[in-house]
Design a protein around this motif. Structure first.
Motif, short mmCIF file in Angstrom:
data_model
loop_
_atom_site.label_atom_id
_atom_site.label_comp_id
_atom_site.label_asym_id
_atom_site.label_seq_id
_atom_site.Cartn_x
_atom_site.Cartn_y
_atom_site.Cartn_z
N ALA A 82 0.84 -1.21 0.00
CA ALA A 82 0.00 0.00 0.00
C ALA A 82 0.87 1.25 0.00
O ALA A 82 0.58 2.24 -0.70
N ALA A 83 1.96 1.23 0.78
CA ALA A 83 2.88 2.37 0.80
C ALA A 83 3.54 2.56 -0.56
O ALA A 83 3.69 3.70 -1.04
N GLY A 84 3.91 1.43 -1.20
CA GLY A 84 4.51 1.52 -2.54
C GLY A 84 3.55 2.12 -3.55
O GLY A 84 3.94 2.98 -4.36
N LEU A 85 2.29 1.72 -3.51
CA LEU A 85 1.29 2.26 -4.45
C LEU A 85 0.98 3.72 -4.13
O LEU A 85 0.73 4.52 -5.05
N LYS A 86 0.99 4.07 -2.85
CA LYS A 86 0.77 5.48 -2.48
C LYS A 86 1.89 6.36 -3.02
O LYS A 86 1.64 7.45 -3.57
N LEU A 87 3.13 5.89 -2.90
CA LEU A 87 4.26 6.64 -3.47
C LEU A 87 4.17 6.70 -4.99
O LEU A 87 4.53 7.71 -5.60
N SER A 93 1.67 11.88 -9.96
CA SER A 93 0.98 13.18 -9.98
C SER A 93 1.95 14.33 -10.17
O SER A 93 1.57 15.39 -10.66
N ARG A 94 3.22 14.11 -9.81
CA ARG A 94 4.21 15.17 -9.95
C ARG A 94 5.09 15.00 -11.19
O ARG A 94 6.05 15.75 -11.38
N GLY A 95 4.79 13.98 -12.01
CA GLY A 95 5.49 13.80 -13.27
C GLY A 95 6.80 13.05 -13.19
O GLY A 95 7.59 13.08 -14.14
N TYR A 96 7.07 12.36 -12.08
CA TYR A 96 8.30 11.59 -11.94
C TYR A 96 8.02 10.13 -12.35
O TYR A 96 7.71 9.27 -11.51
N ALA A 97 8.16 9.86 -13.65
CA ALA A 97 7.74 8.56 -14.18
C ALA A 97 8.63 7.41 -13.69
O ALA A 97 8.13 6.33 -13.36
N VAL A 98 9.95 7.62 -13.64
CA VAL A 98 10.85 6.52 -13.27
C VAL A 98 10.65 6.08 -11.82
O VAL A 98 10.44 4.89 -11.57
#
Length: 343
Positions: A82-87, A93-98
Motif C-alpha cells: 500500500a505504501a509503494g502504491l501510495k508513493l 501526480s508530480r510527473g516523476y515517471a521513473v
C-alpha cells in the motif's frame, strides 16, 4: 538511435542542415516525451534505491520475518505494498515517471511474500521450507505464489503502464517454467526434461514479447523484460539439450544464426548476444571435437569469416533494394512495426 546536438552540428558542417534548421530540430527533439529512462546519475540513484528496496523484500529476506507468523507476514506485506502504491500515485501526480514505476514494481514484488504468509496462516503450506528458498530452489509449491504475482502484476501494469512493471512478470514466468517441469515429472524430473520445458516456455514468452512489442509500437518499451527472460529461457533450454548427432548440432547453429538475424531485424540486442554465444559454442565444438588437431580447420574458418565479411559488403550495397522488395510482400501492419523499430 538518439540524436545529439553534436550530430546536428556535424550535419550543419556537412551542409546537410542549415544552422537555423538544426536549432529548430534540436528544440523539437527536446520537447518530445521520453519513452524510456535515460542513463544519467539521477536515474542511477532511482534504480539503485529501488532495487535495494525490492531486494530487501525478495532476494535478501531473512528468517527473522518467520517470527511474525503467517498473518503478520501477510498484513505487513499488504502495508508495504500500500505504501509503494501510495508513493506511485504521488510520483505520478508530480510527473516523476521513473520513481513511480519503481515504486509500483516494488508493490508487485511483495505479492509472493503476502501469499506465502496467507498460506502459512491458513495452514496450507505443505512443508517447513521458508520464503528465503523461493528465489533459490525449484519447488512445486511456489506455483500459487507465481500465479498470484502474474495476476497482480498484470493488473498493476494495466493500471500504471510503466515498462519496469513487466520485470517481475517476466521473472515470474521464468520461475514458472522451472517449477512446472517439476510438477509434471515430480521430484524425479531429470535435467533434460527441465531443459525442454524451459526451451518451450521461453519460446512462448518470446512470442508474448513480440505480441506486446507489436501492440505497443511507438510507445514505451514494455517488451524488453519479456524478451530478456524469454530468450534466456529458450536459449539456455536449447543449449542444455544433448545429442550425439552432428546434424542436430548444426541445426542448433542455424537456430542461433536465425536469432542473430531476428535481433537485427527487430533491433533487439538480446537475440544477437545469445545467438552469437550459441554460434561460438558450435564453432568451439568443431574446433575441439570434430576437427581436433586438423590444420585445415583454422584455414577454413578464416575463409568463412572473410566470406561473411564479403556478404556484409554486398548487403550494404544492396540493402535498400532488398529491403524494398521484402517490404512489398509484407502486411502493412508488419511494415509499420518495422518502421517503428527504426528499420
Amino acid at each position: 538511435m538518439r540524436i545529439t546536438r553534436k550530430d546536428l552540428d556535424d550535419a550543419v558542417n556537412k551542409h546537410i542542415l542549415s544552422a537555423q534548421q538544426a536549432e529548430n530540430l534540436d528544440l523539437y527533439l527536446q520537447s518530445l516525451p521520453s519513452v524510456g529512462p535515460s542513463f544519467n546519475f539521477t536515474n542511477v540513484l532511482y534504480y539503485l534505491g529501488g532495487l535495494l528496496a525490492i531486494g530487501a523484500m525478495t532476494l535478501f529476506m531473512n528468517l527473522g520475518w518467520e517470527s511474525f507468523g503467517g498473518w503478520g507476514i501477510f498484513f505487513i506485506s499488504l502495508a508495504y505494498a500500500a505504501a509503494g502504491l501510495k508513493l506511485t500515485q504521488l510520483f505520478e501526480s508530480r510527473g516523476y515517471a521513473v520513481p513511480a514505476g519503481i515504486c509500483a514494481t516494488f508493490a508487485v514484488t511483495l505479492t509472493p511474500l503476502a501469499i506465502f504468509g496467507l498460506q502459512q496462516a491458513l495452514g496450507l503450506w505443505p512443508d517447513a521450507s521458508s520464503y528465503q528458498e523461493y528465489h533459490r530452489y525449484i519447488k512445486w509449491q511456489w506455483i500459487y505464489m507465481e500465479f498470484g504475482t502474474l495476476i497482480v502484476g498484470t493488473i498493476v501494469a494495466w493500471r500504471y503502464k510503466y515498462p519496469f512493471l513487466i520485470m517481475p512478470i517476466a521473472v515470474t514466468l521464468w520461475y514458472m517454467s522451472m517449477d512446472i517441469a517439476l510438477m509434471i515429472a515430480g521430484s524425479s524430473a531429470h535435467f533434460e526434461l527441465r531443459a525442454l520445458v524451459s526451451m518451450y516456455f521461453g519460446l512462448l514468452i518470446i512470442l508474448l514479447a513480440f505480441w506486446v512489442d507489436f501492440r505497443a509500437k511507438g510507445k514505451a518499451d514494455f517488451a524488453f523484460w519479456l524478451y530478456l527472460f524469454g530468450v534466456m529461457g529458450f536459449w539456455c533450454g536449447m543449449t542444455a539439450q544433448y545429442s550425439d548427432s552432428e546434424i542436430a548440432k548444426f541445426v542448433y547453429f542455424c537456430i542461433n544464426i536465425i536469432m542473430i538475424g531476428a535481433g537485427v531485424l527487430i533491433t533487439r540486442r538480446v537475440f544477437v548476444v545469445f545467438g552469437a554465444l550459441g554460434c561460438s559454442f558450435y564453432l568451439g565444438h568443431l574446433a575441439y571435437d570434430l576437427f581436433k588437431d586438423s590444420w585445415l580447420f583454422p584455414i577454413a574458418l578464416t575463409a568463412i569469416g572473410l566470406l561473411i565479411i564479403y556478404f556484409g559488403v554486398l548487403w550494404q550495397k544492396n540493402e535498400k533494394m532488398i529491403s524494398e522488395k521484402v517490404r512489398k510482400i509484407l502486411p502493412a501492419q508488419v511494415k509499420d512495426f518495422l518502421d517503428s523499430r527504426g528499420n
